[in-house]
Design a protein around this motif. Structure first.
Motif, mmCIF file in Angstrom:
data_model
loop_
_atom_site.group_PDB
_atom_site.id
_atom_site.type_symbol
_atom_site.label_atom_id
_atom_site.label_comp_id
_atom_site.label_asym_id
_atom_site.label_seq_id
_atom_site.Cartn_x
_atom_site.Cartn_y
_atom_site.Cartn_z
ATOM 1 N N THR A 104 1.011 -1.289 -0.043
ATOM 2 C CA THR A 104 -0.033 -0.065 0.085
ATOM 3 C C THR A 104 0.839 1.300 -0.002
ATOM 4 O OG1 THR A 104 -1.880 -0.974 1.014
ATOM 5 C CG2 THR A 104 -1.833 1.350 1.349
ATOM 6 N N LEU A 105 1.869 1.363 0.794
ATOM 7 C CA LEU A 105 2.444 2.610 0.793
ATOM 8 C C LEU A 105 3.340 2.779 -0.270
ATOM 9 C CD1 LEU A 105 4.297 4.792 2.205
ATOM 10 C CD2 LEU A 105 6.041 3.336 3.341
ATOM 11 N N MET A 106 3.824 1.811 -0.936
ATOM 12 C CA MET A 106 4.729 1.999 -2.258
ATOM 13 C C MET A 106 3.697 2.517 -3.237
ATOM 14 S SD MET A 106 7.253 2.313 -3.998
ATOM 15 C CE MET A 106 8.585 1.903 -2.705
ATOM 16 N N ALA A 107 2.407 1.756 -3.339
ATOM 17 C CA ALA A 107 1.321 2.242 -4.623
ATOM 18 C C ALA A 107 0.986 3.861 -4.261
ATOM 19 C CB ALA A 107 0.268 1.359 -4.298
ATOM 20 N N ASP A 108 0.792 3.964 -3.009
ATOM 21 C CA ASP A 108 0.541 5.427 -2.798
ATOM 22 C C ASP A 108 1.586 6.337 -3.027
ATOM 23 O OD1 ASP A 108 -2.316 4.807 -1.884
ATOM 24 O OD2 ASP A 108 -1.627 4.684 0.199
ATOM 25 N N LEU A 109 3.023 6.037 -2.636
ATOM 26 C CA LEU A 109 3.962 6.795 -3.169
ATOM 27 C C LEU A 109 4.210 6.997 -4.604
ATOM 28 C CD1 LEU A 109 7.476 6.031 -1.506
ATOM 29 C CD2 LEU A 109 7.256 6.593 -3.966
ATOM 30 N N LEU A 110 4.042 5.941 -5.186
ATOM 31 C CA LEU A 110 4.145 6.127 -6.910
ATOM 32 C C LEU A 110 3.079 6.933 -7.454
ATOM 33 C CD1 LEU A 110 5.414 2.518 -7.525
ATOM 34 C CD2 LEU A 110 6.674 4.577 -7.564
ATOM 35 N N ARG A 111 1.911 6.874 -6.778
ATOM 36 C CA ARG A 111 0.886 7.475 -7.500
ATOM 37 C C ARG A 111 1.033 9.139 -7.100
ATOM 38 N NH1 ARG A 111 -2.926 5.701 -4.947
ATOM 39 N NH2 ARG A 111 -3.271 7.131 -3.101
ATOM 40 N N ALA A 112 1.532 9.594 -6.230
ATOM 41 C CA ALA A 112 1.819 11.055 -5.806
ATOM 42 C C ALA A 112 3.129 11.178 -6.487
ATOM 43 C CB ALA A 112 1.771 10.963 -4.411
ATOM 44 N N GLY A 113 4.206 10.440 -6.487
ATOM 45 C CA GLY A 113 5.325 10.982 -7.075
ATOM 46 C C GLY A 113 5.367 11.019 -8.760
ATOM 47 N N ALA A 114 4.415 10.316 -9.096
ATOM 48 C CA ALA A 114 4.094 10.488 -10.589
ATOM 49 C C ALA A 114 3.598 11.686 -11.066
ATOM 50 C CB ALA A 114 3.181 9.386 -11.177
ATOM 51 N N LYS A 115 3.476 12.629 -10.281
ATOM 52 C CA LYS A 115 2.709 13.995 -10.709
ATOM 53 C C LYS A 115 4.067 14.792 -10.958
ATOM 54 C CE LYS A 115 -1.271 13.519 -7.605
ATOM 55 N NZ LYS A 115 -2.205 13.785 -8.906
ATOM 56 N N VAL A 116 5.306 14.232 -10.540
ATOM 57 C CA VAL A 116 6.588 15.117 -10.731
ATOM 58 C C VAL A 116 7.254 14.585 -11.947
ATOM 59 C CG1 VAL A 116 8.784 15.577 -9.834
ATOM 60 C CG2 VAL A 116 6.955 15.482 -8.375
ATOM 61 N N PRO A 117 7.127 15.165 -13.177
ATOM 62 C CA PRO A 117 7.569 14.881 -14.540
ATOM 63 C C PRO A 117 9.010 14.153 -14.385
ATOM 64 C CG PRO A 117 6.466 17.035 -14.701
ATOM 65 C CD PRO A 117 6.719 16.811 -13.381
ATOM 66 N N GLY A 118 9.120 12.937 -14.944
ATOM 67 C CA GLY A 118 10.301 12.117 -15.099
ATOM 68 C C GLY A 118 10.891 11.289 -13.735
ATOM 69 N N PHE A 119 9.940 11.536 -12.730
ATOM 70 C CA PHE A 119 10.153 10.918 -11.436
ATOM 71 C C PHE A 119 10.001 9.348 -11.567
ATOM 72 C CE2 PHE A 119 8.648 8.705 -7.522
ATOM 73 C CZ PHE A 119 9.847 8.896 -6.562
ATOM 74 N N ALA A 120 8.806 8.943 -12.028
ATOM 75 C CA ALA A 120 8.503 7.607 -12.089
ATOM 76 C C ALA A 120 9.472 6.822 -13.092
ATOM 77 C CB ALA A 120 7.084 7.443 -12.551
ATOM 78 N N GLU A 121 9.605 7.635 -14.238
ATOM 79 C CA GLU A 121 10.383 6.834 -15.363
ATOM 80 C C GLU A 121 11.886 6.720 -14.790
ATOM 81 O OE1 GLU A 121 6.995 8.733 -16.729
ATOM 82 O OE2 GLU A 121 8.623 9.435 -15.407
ATOM 83 N N ALA A 122 12.451 7.400 -13.825
ATOM 84 C CA ALA A 122 13.985 7.225 -13.589
ATOM 85 C C ALA A 122 13.966 6.252 -12.318
ATOM 86 C CB ALA A 122 14.410 8.889 -12.973
ATOM 87 N N ALA A 123 12.844 6.013 -11.855
ATOM 88 C CA ALA A 123 12.796 4.989 -10.676
ATOM 89 C C ALA A 123 13.040 3.533 -10.998
ATOM 90 C CB ALA A 123 11.696 5.188 -9.880
ATOM 91 N N ASP A 124 14.262 3.177 -10.489
ATOM 92 C CA ASP A 124 14.201 1.649 -10.514
ATOM 93 C C ASP A 124 13.818 1.041 -9.113
ATOM 94 O OD1 ASP A 124 15.357 -0.987 -11.292
ATOM 95 O OD2 ASP A 124 17.538 -0.542 -10.650
ATOM 96 N N LEU A 125 12.849 0.140 -9.194
ATOM 97 C CA LEU A 125 12.088 -0.096 -8.120
ATOM 98 C C LEU A 125 12.424 -1.292 -7.414
ATOM 99 C CD1 LEU A 125 9.437 0.383 -5.889
ATOM 100 C CD2 LEU A 125 8.221 -0.378 -7.766
ATOM 101 N N TRP A 126 12.756 -1.312 -6.150
ATOM 102 C CA TRP A 126 13.021 -2.649 -5.505
ATOM 103 C C TRP A 126 12.334 -2.631 -4.064
ATOM 104 C CZ3 TRP A 126 16.664 -6.453 -7.062
ATOM 105 C CH2 TRP A 126 17.189 -6.116 -8.201
ATOM 106 N N LEU A 127 12.138 -3.805 -3.786
ATOM 107 C CA LEU A 127 11.345 -4.063 -2.879
ATOM 108 C C LEU A 127 12.179 -5.210 -2.019
ATOM 109 C CD1 LEU A 127 7.565 -4.737 -3.675
ATOM 110 C CD2 LEU A 127 8.610 -2.354 -2.995
ATOM 111 N N VAL A 128 12.579 -4.943 -0.449
ATOM 112 C CA VAL A 128 13.328 -5.588 0.198
ATOM 113 C C VAL A 128 12.378 -6.527 1.237
ATOM 114 C CG1 VAL A 128 15.224 -6.142 1.706
ATOM 115 C CG2 VAL A 128 15.319 -4.155 0.061
ATOM 116 N N GLU A 129 12.040 -7.829 0.998
ATOM 117 C CA GLU A 129 10.965 -8.765 1.487
ATOM 118 C C GLU A 129 11.680 -10.021 1.781
ATOM 119 O OE1 GLU A 129 8.757 -9.422 3.708
ATOM 120 O OE2 GLU A 129 7.803 -7.781 3.132
ATOM 121 N N VAL A 130 11.142 -10.676 2.723
ATOM 122 C CA VAL A 130 11.453 -12.172 2.873
ATOM 123 C C VAL A 130 10.470 -12.813 3.043
ATOM 124 C CG1 VAL A 130 14.075 -11.417 4.082
ATOM 125 C CG2 VAL A 130 11.969 -11.701 5.466
ATOM 126 N N SER A 131 9.197 -12.304 3.320
ATOM 127 C CA SER A 131 7.924 -13.017 3.582
ATOM 128 C C SER A 131 7.089 -13.372 2.185
ATOM 129 C CB SER A 131 6.974 -12.147 4.388
ATOM 130 O OG SER A 131 5.598 -12.750 4.512
#
Length: 353
Positions: free
Chosen positions: A89-116
């Motif tokens: 949920t946090l990342m989904a909301d983060l990306l939705r808001a961040g996408a309002k800044v031109p170029g941010f989403a395109e520059a992001a190399d998205l990684w999630l650190v998770e063991v579960s």
């Protein structure tokens, strides 16, 4: 065999285990560990986190991340990392808001650190459109590019050790067996106080795992630049933590020895140790902010008002969510925000300090 029985058999065979080892087994045992098999997030689970309280939380962090990226010079590629991303949920909301800044989403190399594995499945479903990549540790994520990292309620579930002051010195709290074969707390042979003061019965906690994470983040920021945001509950500078170990099941505190693997186990974050470890690797750290102050600096009042204007039918709900995130007697002061960053770079919202 139930996890409790396996723990009892292990202790009977090899002796008592530390609280840190007990936490690790209860949370991550492959067959019955809490996070490995059935983490319970949300109102119907065992605990609720800020991203699940309101979309405002993740949206404001998204704007913070985008502002960091701009302040870094809008690099064409950067690592956007979330550690302990819950159900996504946090990342989904983060990306939705961040996408309002031109170029941010395109520059992001998205990684999630998770063991579960169960949480990875939830993240994959919620974030299917943005195709994240997963890693088991920060060290497994490639370097060579600036990093913007977010970790909400991660430090509190890392294993910790506890020490109790006795007349002879400090004894480590262990999990052993009583005469009936049930799990019980005890103390290892006390060691000399070694300069640490405290009255008999006093407790202090030490989490090598939290410090190690601070070192890993600090080394990456020192080498590649960027910023990290760690949000958790814990003491401010100079405050004593004492015994903060607890188990949560169905949003209620329960006996952690009664139901191994069935409850979430947490401790307070040791922000001072994390910051010190990061600085030792060449990174820098800002003074702690309360969650309330951090969100206010990011404009949560304006965001709540805008949402209420667009959805007047939800105004009362939004008011409750705002209070839950910022009120003194709820998450607002108990939760703190630590910002780590590369040398010479001060992240947005922390400039005043």
């Amino acid at each position: 065999m139930a996890l409790r029985d396996r723990l009892a058999a292990q202790i009977a065979a090899t002796g008592p285990i530390s609280l840190a080892e007990f936490m690790t087994i209860c949370l991550h045992d492959p067959q019955a560990g809490y996070y490995a098999t059935h983490p319970g997030l949300g109102a119907g689970g065992d605990f609720i986190t800020a991203p699940l309280v309101s979309q405002m939380f993740g949206e404001l962090i998204g704007l913070w991340a985008a502002a960091c990226w701009q302040a870094l010079g809008a690099p064409p590629r950067f690592r956007l990392v979330e550690m302990g991303p819950g159900d996504g949920t946090l990342m989904a909301d983060l990306l939705r808001a961040g996408a309002k800044v031109p170029g941010f989403a395109e520059a992001a190399d998205l990684w999630l650190v998770e063991v579960s594995s169960p949480l990875k499945a939830l993240q994959a479903e919620r974030l299917a459109k943005v195709a994240p990549r997963w890693a088991d540790s920060l060290e497994a994520i490639p370097g060579g590019a600036p990093m913007i990292l977010v970790a909400n309620e991660l430090l509190d579930c890392l294993p910790t050790r506890q020490f109790v002051r006795t007349p002879e010195g400090w004894g480590e709290r262990m999990v052993g067996l009583d005469a009936a074969g049930d799990l019980t707390f005890g103390l290892a042979a006390p060691l000399p106080a070694a300069g640490r003061s405290g009255e008999v019965g006093a407790i202090f906690e030490s989490s090598p795992a939290q410090a190690a994470l601070g070192s890993q983040i600090g080394a990456r920021l020192a080498a590649d630049g960027g910023a990290a945001l760690l949000i958790d509950y814990g003491p401010a500078a100079g405050e004593e933590g004492g015994d903060t170990f607890q188990a949560l099941k169905g949003h209620q505190k329960v006996d952690p020895l009664a139901c191994p693997g069935e409850a979430d186990l947490t401790v307070h974050a040791d922000f001072a140790a994390v910051a010190e470890a990061a600085r030792a690797e060449g990174a820098e750290a800002r003074p702690l902010l309360t969650q309330a102050e951090f969100l206010r600096r990011l404009g949560i009042e304006a965001r709540a008002s805008a949402l209420a204007r667009s959805r007047p039918d939800l105004a009362e709900t939004l008011g409750r969510q705002f209070d839950r995130l910022t009120a003194h007697d709820q998450m607002g002061v108990l939760f703190k925000v630590l910002a780590l960053h590369g040398p010479g770079f001060i992240p947005p919202a922390f400039e005043a300090d």
